[in-house]
Design a protein around this motif. Structure first.
Motif, mmCIF file in Angstrom:
data_model
loop_
_atom_site.group_PDB
_atom_site.id
_atom_site.type_symbol
_atom_site.label_atom_id
_atom_site.label_comp_id
_atom_site.label_asym_id
_atom_site.label_seq_id
_atom_site.Cartn_x
_atom_site.Cartn_y
_atom_site.Cartn_z
ATOM 1 N N PRO A 33 24.189 -43.586 -1.377
ATOM 2 C CA PRO A 33 23.932 -45.021 -1.331
ATOM 3 C C PRO A 33 22.572 -45.442 -1.867
ATOM 4 O O PRO A 33 22.401 -46.571 -2.312
ATOM 5 C CB PRO A 33 24.055 -45.363 0.152
ATOM 6 N N ALA A 34 21.599 -44.540 -1.836
ATOM 7 C CA ALA A 34 20.253 -44.836 -2.322
ATOM 8 C C ALA A 34 19.579 -43.512 -2.643
ATOM 9 O O ALA A 34 19.989 -42.462 -2.118
ATOM 10 C CB ALA A 34 19.450 -45.596 -1.261
ATOM 11 N N PRO A 35 18.556 -43.502 -3.502
ATOM 12 C CA PRO A 35 17.865 -42.246 -3.803
ATOM 13 C C PRO A 35 17.404 -41.549 -2.522
ATOM 14 O O PRO A 35 16.694 -42.154 -1.707
ATOM 15 C CB PRO A 35 16.675 -42.698 -4.655
ATOM 16 N N PRO A 36 17.838 -40.329 -2.269
ATOM 17 C CA PRO A 36 17.525 -39.647 -1.014
ATOM 18 C C PRO A 36 16.037 -39.356 -0.869
ATOM 19 O O PRO A 36 15.370 -38.974 -1.833
ATOM 20 C CB PRO A 36 18.334 -38.345 -1.110
ATOM 21 N N GLN A 37 15.552 -39.520 0.344
ATOM 22 C CA GLN A 37 14.145 -39.240 0.637
ATOM 23 C C GLN A 37 13.975 -37.947 1.429
ATOM 24 O O GLN A 37 12.862 -37.453 1.579
ATOM 25 C CB GLN A 37 13.537 -40.416 1.415
ATOM 26 N N ARG A 38 15.077 -37.420 1.940
ATOM 27 C CA ARG A 38 15.060 -36.155 2.672
ATOM 28 C C ARG A 38 16.122 -35.243 2.062
ATOM 29 O O ARG A 38 17.321 -35.484 2.233
ATOM 30 C CB ARG A 38 15.316 -36.380 4.171
ATOM 31 N N VAL A 39 15.650 -34.236 1.336
ATOM 32 C CA VAL A 39 16.551 -33.362 0.571
ATOM 33 C C VAL A 39 16.399 -31.922 1.048
ATOM 34 O O VAL A 39 15.280 -31.432 1.223
ATOM 35 C CB VAL A 39 16.237 -33.441 -0.940
ATOM 36 N N LEU A 92 17.040 -31.354 10.620
ATOM 37 C CA LEU A 92 16.156 -31.934 9.601
ATOM 38 C C LEU A 92 16.649 -33.296 9.123
ATOM 39 O O LEU A 92 15.935 -33.993 8.408
ATOM 40 C CB LEU A 92 16.031 -30.971 8.412
ATOM 41 N N LYS A 93 17.885 -33.653 9.470
ATOM 42 C CA LYS A 93 18.490 -34.943 9.111
ATOM 43 C C LYS A 93 18.360 -35.251 7.612
ATOM 44 O O LYS A 93 17.824 -36.296 7.217
ATOM 45 C CB LYS A 93 17.851 -36.077 9.934
ATOM 46 N N PRO A 94 18.866 -34.375 6.762
ATOM 47 C CA PRO A 94 18.755 -34.623 5.319
ATOM 48 C C PRO A 94 19.676 -35.747 4.850
ATOM 49 O O PRO A 94 20.763 -35.949 5.404
ATOM 50 C CB PRO A 94 19.183 -33.286 4.713
ATOM 51 N N ASP A 95 19.221 -36.457 3.844
ATOM 52 C CA ASP A 95 20.082 -37.445 3.192
ATOM 53 C C ASP A 95 21.099 -36.752 2.294
ATOM 54 O O ASP A 95 22.223 -37.224 2.123
ATOM 55 C CB ASP A 95 19.239 -38.410 2.352
ATOM 56 N N VAL A 96 20.667 -35.635 1.691
ATOM 57 C CA VAL A 96 21.517 -34.866 0.777
ATOM 58 C C VAL A 96 21.179 -33.386 0.920
ATOM 59 O O VAL A 96 20.009 -33.034 1.098
ATOM 60 C CB VAL A 96 21.296 -35.310 -0.693
ATOM 61 N N VAL A 97 22.208 -32.548 0.853
ATOM 62 C CA VAL A 97 22.008 -31.100 0.830
ATOM 63 C C VAL A 97 22.556 -30.572 -0.494
ATOM 64 O O VAL A 97 23.714 -30.802 -0.839
ATOM 65 C CB VAL A 97 22.727 -30.399 2.001
ATOM 66 N N LEU A 98 21.710 -29.872 -1.246
ATOM 67 C CA LEU A 98 22.107 -29.258 -2.512
ATOM 68 C C LEU A 98 22.422 -27.791 -2.254
ATOM 69 O O LEU A 98 21.597 -27.060 -1.704
ATOM 70 C CB LEU A 98 20.981 -29.378 -3.545
ATOM 71 N N VAL A 99 23.618 -27.362 -2.646
ATOM 72 C CA VAL A 99 24.036 -25.986 -2.384
ATOM 73 C C VAL A 99 24.609 -25.356 -3.648
ATOM 74 O O VAL A 99 24.961 -26.046 -4.607
ATOM 75 C CB VAL A 99 25.090 -25.910 -1.253
ATOM 76 N N ALA A 100 24.722 -24.026 -3.635
ATOM 77 C CA ALA A 100 25.406 -23.305 -4.698
ATOM 78 C C ALA A 100 26.909 -23.483 -4.565
ATOM 79 O O ALA A 100 27.426 -23.734 -3.470
ATOM 80 C CB ALA A 100 25.055 -21.821 -4.630
ATOM 81 N N VAL A 101 27.614 -23.341 -5.665
ATOM 82 C CA VAL A 101 29.073 -23.409 -5.649
ATOM 83 C C VAL A 101 29.641 -22.353 -4.703
ATOM 84 O O VAL A 101 30.639 -22.573 -4.015
ATOM 85 C CB VAL A 101 29.625 -23.216 -7.076
ATOM 86 N N SER A 102 28.990 -21.203 -4.653
ATOM 87 C CA SER A 102 29.459 -20.098 -3.817
ATOM 88 C C SER A 102 29.005 -20.204 -2.363
ATOM 89 O O SER A 102 29.250 -19.285 -1.570
ATOM 90 C CB SER A 102 28.963 -18.771 -4.402
ATOM 91 N N SER A 103 28.379 -21.306 -1.984
ATOM 92 C CA SER A 103 27.877 -21.469 -0.623
ATOM 93 C C SER A 103 29.003 -21.364 0.403
ATOM 94 O O SER A 103 30.091 -21.917 0.222
ATOM 95 C CB SER A 103 27.186 -22.826 -0.467
#
Length: 285
Positions: A33-39, A92-103
């Motif tokens: 919804p908006a640029p994440p501030q907690r990644v 940590l209440k992240p806005d977005v979590v970036l993971v590997a495809v194999s996660s």
């Protein structure tokens, strides 16, 4: 055509200002919804990409292997592929979590209501695409400036490779157990761009596990390998017959260089420079 335009218009009207929809490498669509501030980033190459795009300050946690740039070492370490700390990520209440495809934890994180985006660059084309995707997620304009810098750096490295190194047959062992950098991997693509050959044919895939006799028969003129796997290299059965061993044409990469070489991300130009230096030094008359 008109139907597609109408659908796109409806989508734009449905999204709030600043929102984007991201389709990740697993086909999942996530609305941001908006640029994440907690990644949170759970893959070193993605961590480095976030930082290179100027958003290192938005990271609140990373996987245990993310160690560059240095400032990420002060962040909470959230484990590896097999022991990711889901509870700490949630705290940590992240806005977005970036993971590997194999996660292995992506679905668990989604079940907890987190926005998860799976990205895993494996080739030059992938790196360019992932840069654009993460730039879109973060709301960073002109993320492709990083890609242009990478391309320029790789081209400069290629320009430093002398004529006698062109076409030299290379075996690049990327991990113990005889896992090699194939022609279609990003490491293999770098070798190709530097003008070197590769004893691993494309049909074997990006990082195939091969047998020792294959290398002996291919008889590489130069070997690239990490410190950990280099011990006893010449003592492997039959390897004393390999040209690279006989002529001392073996580049042993230190652990810190290994990180640069093994991560398809912003430091690929540095990786190309490391390989180019190896080619220059080991093929000098």
């Amino acid at each position: 055509m008109l139907e597609r335009l109408f659908a796109l218009l409806l989508l734009a009207l449905a999204l709030p200002a600043g929102a984007v929809e991201i389709k990740d490498d697993l086909g999942h669509v996530t609305q941001v919804p908006a640029p994440p501030q907690r990644v949170v980033s759970l893959l070193p190459s993605l961590t480095e990409t976030v930082c290179e795009l100027g958003a290192c300050g938005r990271l609140v946690g990373v996987d245990r292997y993310s160690n560059f740039p240095a400032q990420v070492n002060a962040l909470p370490k959230l484990g590896g592929m097999d022991d990711t700390n889901v509870e700490l990520i949630a705290a940590l209440k992240p806005d977005v979590v970036l993971v590997a495809v194999s996660s292995r934890v992506a679905e668990r994180l989604r079940a907890l209501g987190m926005k998860v985006i799976a990205l895993e660059p494996r080739s030059y084309k992938d790196v360019q695409r992932v840069l654009g995707t993460i730039g879109q997620v973060l709301g960073v304009a002109d993320a492709q400036r990083v890609w242009r810098r990478i391309e320029a750096g790789v081209a400069a490295a290629a320009g430093s490779v002398p004529p006698q190194a062109r076409g030299v047959r290379v075996y690049y062992e990327v991990a113990s157990g005889l896992y090699a950098a194939g022609t279609v991997s990003f490491m293999g693509e770098t070798l190709t761009r530097l003008g070197a050959g590769n004893i691993i044919p494309p049909e074997l895939g990006p990082f195939p596990k091969i047998n020792a006799e294959f290398v002996v028969k291919a008889n590489p003129a130069l070997i690239m390998i990490g410190e950990r796997g280099s011990e006893g290299l010449g003592a492997r059965p039959g390897w004393d017959r390999i040209e690279a061993i006989q002529r001392g044409r073996v580049c042993v990469f230190k652990a810190e260089d290994g990180d640069i070489l093994s991560r398809p991300g912003p430091r690929m130009a540095e990786a190309a420079q490391i390989m180019a230096k190896c080619l220059r030094e080991k093929t000098a008359p």
